[in-house]
Design an enzyme around this catalytic site. Structure first.
Site, PDB file in Angstrom:
ATOM      1  CD  GLU A  96      -1.265   0.086   3.914  1.00 14.62           C
ATOM      2  OE1 GLU A  96      -2.334  -0.236   3.841  1.00 14.62           O
ATOM      3  OE2 GLU A  96      -0.197   0.611   4.895  1.00 14.62           O
ATOM      4  CB  CYS A 109       3.487   8.021   2.216  1.00 13.25           C
ATOM      5  SG  CYS A 109       4.141   6.897   3.764  1.00 13.25           S
ATOM      6  CB  CYS A 116       8.397  -4.229   7.830  1.00 15.92           C
ATOM      7  SG  CYS A 116       9.370  -3.366   8.587  1.00 15.92           S
ATOM      8  CB  CYS A 120       8.391  -0.518  15.080  1.00 12.13           C
ATOM      9  SG  CYS A 120      10.283  -0.292  14.215  1.00 12.13           S
ATOM     10  CB  CYS A 123       4.659  -0.469  13.322  1.00 13.17           C
ATOM     11  SG  CYS A 123       4.796  -0.320  11.961  1.00 13.17           S
ATOM     12  N   GLY A 166       8.134  -1.482   5.524  1.00 14.76           N
ATOM     13  CA  GLY A 166       9.232  -1.851   4.892  1.00 14.76           C
ATOM     14  C   GLY A 166      10.651  -0.778   5.275  1.00 14.76           C
ATOM     15  CD  GLU A 167      15.187   0.880   7.781  1.00 12.03           C
ATOM     16  OE1 GLU A 167      14.171   0.731   8.497  1.00 12.03           O
ATOM     17  OE2 GLU A 167      15.802   0.776   7.435  1.00 12.03           O
ATOM     18  CB  SER A 198      11.534   7.065   7.016  1.00 12.17           C
ATOM     19  OG  SER A 198      11.754   6.648   8.088  1.00 12.17           O
ATOM     20  CG  LEU A 222      16.027   8.921  18.202  1.00 13.08           C
ATOM     21  CD1 LEU A 222      17.598   7.774  17.701  1.00 13.08           C
ATOM     22  CD2 LEU A 222      16.428   9.639  18.770  1.00 13.08           C
ATOM     23  CG  HIS A 223      10.239   5.796  17.326  1.00 20.43           C
ATOM     24  ND1 HIS A 223       9.553   6.748  17.198  1.00 20.43           N
ATOM     25  CD2 HIS A 223      11.093   4.967  16.844  1.00 20.43           C
ATOM     26  CE1 HIS A 223       9.493   6.466  15.456  1.00 20.43           C
ATOM     27  NE2 HIS A 223       9.729   5.446  15.255  1.00 20.43           N
ATOM     28  CG  ASN A 297      -2.848   6.806  12.632  1.00 23.32           C
ATOM     29  OD1 ASN A 297      -4.004   6.793  12.967  1.00 23.32           O
ATOM     30  ND2 ASN A 297      -2.332   7.334  11.500  1.00 23.32           N
ATOM     31  CB  CYS A 340       2.203   1.423   9.115  1.00 25.77           C
ATOM     32  SG  CYS A 340       3.515   2.833   9.031  1.00 25.77           S
TER      33      CYS A 340
HETATM   34  N1  SAH Z   1      11.204   1.525   8.596  1.00 23.36           N
HETATM   35  C1  SAH Z   1      11.204   2.951   8.141  1.00 23.36           C
HETATM   36  C2  SAH Z   1      10.523   2.909   7.742  1.00 23.36           C
HETATM   37  C3  SAH Z   1       8.926   3.183   7.781  1.00 23.36           C
HETATM   38  S1  SAH Z   1       7.684   3.361   9.547  1.00 23.36           S
HETATM   39  C4  SAH Z   1      11.629   3.214   9.379  1.00 23.36           C
HETATM   40  O1  SAH Z   1      11.184   2.734  10.580  1.00 23.36           O
HETATM   41  O2  SAH Z   1      11.925   4.906   9.174  1.00 23.36           O
HETATM   42  C5  SAH Z   1       7.721   4.800   8.994  1.00 23.36           C
HETATM   43  C6  SAH Z   1       7.513   5.578  10.703  1.00 23.36           C
HETATM   44  O3  SAH Z   1       6.190   5.661  10.837  1.00 23.36           O
HETATM   45  C7  SAH Z   1       8.935   5.940  11.053  1.00 23.36           C
HETATM   46  O4  SAH Z   1       9.225   6.582  11.795  1.00 23.36           O
HETATM   47  C8  SAH Z   1       7.553   4.457  11.925  1.00 23.36           C
HETATM   48  O5  SAH Z   1       8.082   4.996  13.194  1.00 23.36           O
HETATM   49  C9  SAH Z   1       6.292   5.076  12.441  1.00 23.36           C
HETATM   50  N2  SAH Z   1       5.218   4.089  12.731  1.00 23.36           N
HETATM   51  C10 SAH Z   1       4.630   2.946  12.335  1.00 23.36           C
HETATM   52  N3  SAH Z   1       3.665   2.890  12.856  1.00 23.36           N
HETATM   53  C11 SAH Z   1       3.465   3.761  13.492  1.00 23.36           C
HETATM   54  C12 SAH Z   1       1.575   4.693  13.787  1.00 23.36           C
HETATM   55  N4  SAH Z   1       0.883   3.565  14.528  1.00 23.36           N
HETATM   56  N5  SAH Z   1       1.786   6.036  14.932  1.00 23.36           N
HETATM   57  C13 SAH Z   1       2.790   6.750  14.682  1.00 23.36           C
HETATM   58  N6  SAH Z   1       4.071   6.117  13.134  1.00 23.36           N
HETATM   59  C14 SAH Z   1       3.849   5.411  13.247  1.00 23.36           C
END
Ligand code: SAH
Length: 360
Positions: A96, A109, A116, A120, A123, A166-167, A198, A222-223, A297, A340
Site C-alpha cells: 500500500e 508515502c 516488514c 517495532c 507499528c 518496510g525498512e 526513512s 528514533l522514538h 496512529n 502503516c
Molecule cells: N522502517 C522505516 C520506514 C517505515 S515506518 C522507519 O522505521 O523509519 C515510517 C514511520 O512511521 C516510522 O517513523 C515509524 O516509526 C512510524 N510509525 C509506524 N507505525 C506508526 C503508527 N501507528 N503511528 C505513528 N507512526 C508510526
C-alpha cells in the site's frame, strides 16, 4: 486478469531507457520513447504508445509487460484529501501507498517491502509479518498509481517519503534505483530534496547513503534515546545500538553537511515524559538534526495510547528549551485508516483475495 504466461514476462517500469532498449532489442530512441510514455504520460499499455509502429507494439506485447503492480483499491478521505492505494503484485502479494495533502503540498508515502521484518512494538506493519523486498518496478509503480488515483495537478511537484511498509535500507539497491528513476528529467522529474528516505536505524545503510553524493534527505526513526527503551520499541536497536547509530550519523554529517530528521512517535506514558526529552536533547547534541513529533496512529490490539495534545506540546516545548528544532506533525487520515499497514490488513481481512488463494 494476470495469467501465468504474462506474469513471467520481464517488467519495464523499473528500467532506465537504455535498459528498456537493450531488453526489447530496439533502437535507443525507442527505449526513450517507451520510458517517456510510462513515466511522463503513465500509459498503461503498449497499444496506447501511438508513436511506435503498430508491428513493433505487437512484438513488444509478447516480450515484456509494463507493470507488475495493479491497483485493486483506492480510498479517498473527503475531509483531508488523503488517498490510499492498495496494489496487487505477482503471486497475490499486496502493498500500500498513501498520498497526503497539506495545503498546496502533496506527499507520496511509498513502501519498500511487503510487510516488514523489524517488528517495532507500536507499528501495524511489523505485527502483520514480513514477506519480501519489493523490486524497483513495484516501488516506482506506487508513485505512478498515486498520481493517477490522486488526480494530481501536473503543475504540482510531489514530495516522496519512503515511510510506508518496510525498512528501505534492507532493500537498498532497489530503493536506490527507484530514486534515480523518480528523479529523471525525462520521467517524473522529482527533485532530490523532495525525496526522503526513512530508516529505523540501519547503520550500514546510513553510511552508504552518506556516500551517495546526492541531496536526497535522510530521516531516522528514533522514538527513544536510551538503549533499554529503544530496544523494546525498535528491536533493530539490539543490533545497532544508539552508540553505533550516533557514530553513523556523525559520519553522515561529516560527509554531507546536511541536516536530517529524527522521527519520534509519541506514546502516552512511554516516551513522552520530560526525562525522554532530556535524553533526546543529549543524543541530538552536536548533530544538525531536527525532531519531527508524530502522534501515534492507534493500531487495534497494541497496548499503547497516543499522547494527549497537551503532553505533545509540552514535550515539544521542552525540546525547544534545549535548543532542539522541533515540529509537531498533525495527524493525517485517521478516517481512512492511514496508519502503516492498516489498509492492507483491513482489505485482506475483508476480501481474502481469491487470487492469493489460487497462487498458494
Ligand atoms: N522502517 C522505516 C520506514 C517505515 S515506518 C522507519 O522505521 O523509519 C515510517 C514511520 O512511521 C516510522 O517513523 C515509524 O516509526 C512510524 N510509525 C509506524 N507505525 C506508526 C503508527 N501507528 N503511528 C505513528 N507512526 C508510526
Amino acid at each position: 486478469m494476470v495469467n501465468d504466461v504474462i506474469r513471467d514476462l520481464p517488467v519495464i517500469c523499473g528500467l532506465f531507457p537504455e535498459e528498456i532498449s537493450a531488453l526489447l532489442e530496439v533502437e535507443p530512441l525507442r527505449g526513450r520513447q517507451i520510458f517517456a510514455w510510462i513515466h511522463r504520460r503513465r500509459q498503461a499499455s503498449f497499444d496506447g504508445m501511438t508513436d511506435l509502429p503498430a508491428a513493433l507494439r505487437e512484438t513488444l506485447k509478447s516480450r515484456a509487460r509494463i507493470w507488475n503492480a495493479e491497483c485493486v483499491e483506492a480510498v479517498r478521505s473527503e475531509k483531508s484529501g488523503t488517498v490510499k492505494v492498495l496494489l496487487r503484485l505477482d503471486r497475490g502479494d499486496t502493498v500500500e501507498s498513501v498520498l497526503i495533502r497539506d495545503r498546496e503540498r502533496v506527499t507520496f508515502c511509498l513502501s519498500t517491502q511487503v510487510g516488514c521484518p523489524l517488528r517495532c512494538a507500536f507499528c501495524a506493519t511489523g505485527a502483520a509479518g514480513y514477506r519480501r523486498n519489493l523490486d524497483t518496478a513495484e516501488i516506482v509503480a506506487q508513485a505512478l498509481w498515486l498520481l493517477e488515483a490522486g488526480q494530481v495537478n501536473p503543475e504540482i511537484h510531489p514530495n516522496i517519503v519512503f515511510m510506508g511498509m518496510g525498512e528501505p535500507f534492507y532493500n537498498y539497491d532497489a530503493v536506490h534505483k527507484s530514486i534515480r528513476l523518480l528523479m529523471r528529467k525525462d520521467g517524473l522529474n522529482i527533485g532530490a530534496r523532495r525525496i526522503t528516505v526513512s530508516t529505523a536505524g540501519e547503520v550500514r545503510g546510513i553510511r552508504r547513503f552518506a556516500d551517495e553524493g546526492w541531496q536526497v534527505r535522510l530521516s531516522v526513526s528514533l522514538h527513544a534515546a536510551n538503549n533499554d527503551l529503544r530496544s523494546e520499541l525498535v528491536p533493530l536497536n539490539r543490533r545497532f545500538p544508539l552508540e553505533e547509530l550516533r557514530a553513523a550519523l556523525e559520519y553522515y554529517q561529516e560527509r554531507t553537511g546536511r541536516q536530517f530528521t529524527f522521527e519520534w512517535t509519541l506514546l502516552d506514558g512511554v516516551n513522552d515524559q520530560p526525562q525522554h526529552a532530556a535524553e533526546l536533547a543529549e543524543f541530538a547534541k552536536g548533530l544538525k538534526a531536527f525532531v519531527n513529533l508524530i502522534p501515534w496512529n492507534p493500531v487495534p490490539g497494541l497496548p499503547f495510547k497516543p499522547s494527549s495534545p497537551k503532553r505533545a506540546v509540552f514535550f515539544a516545548e521542552t525540546l525547544r528549551r534545549w535548543n532542539i528544532p522541533v515540529t509537531l506533525r498533525k495527524e493525517q487520515g485517521r478516517d481512512i485508516d492511514a496508519a502503516c499497514g492498516q489498509l492492507r490488513r483491513v482489505v485482506l481481512d475483508q476480501k481474502k483475495f481469491a487470487i492469493e488463494n489460487n497462487f498458494h
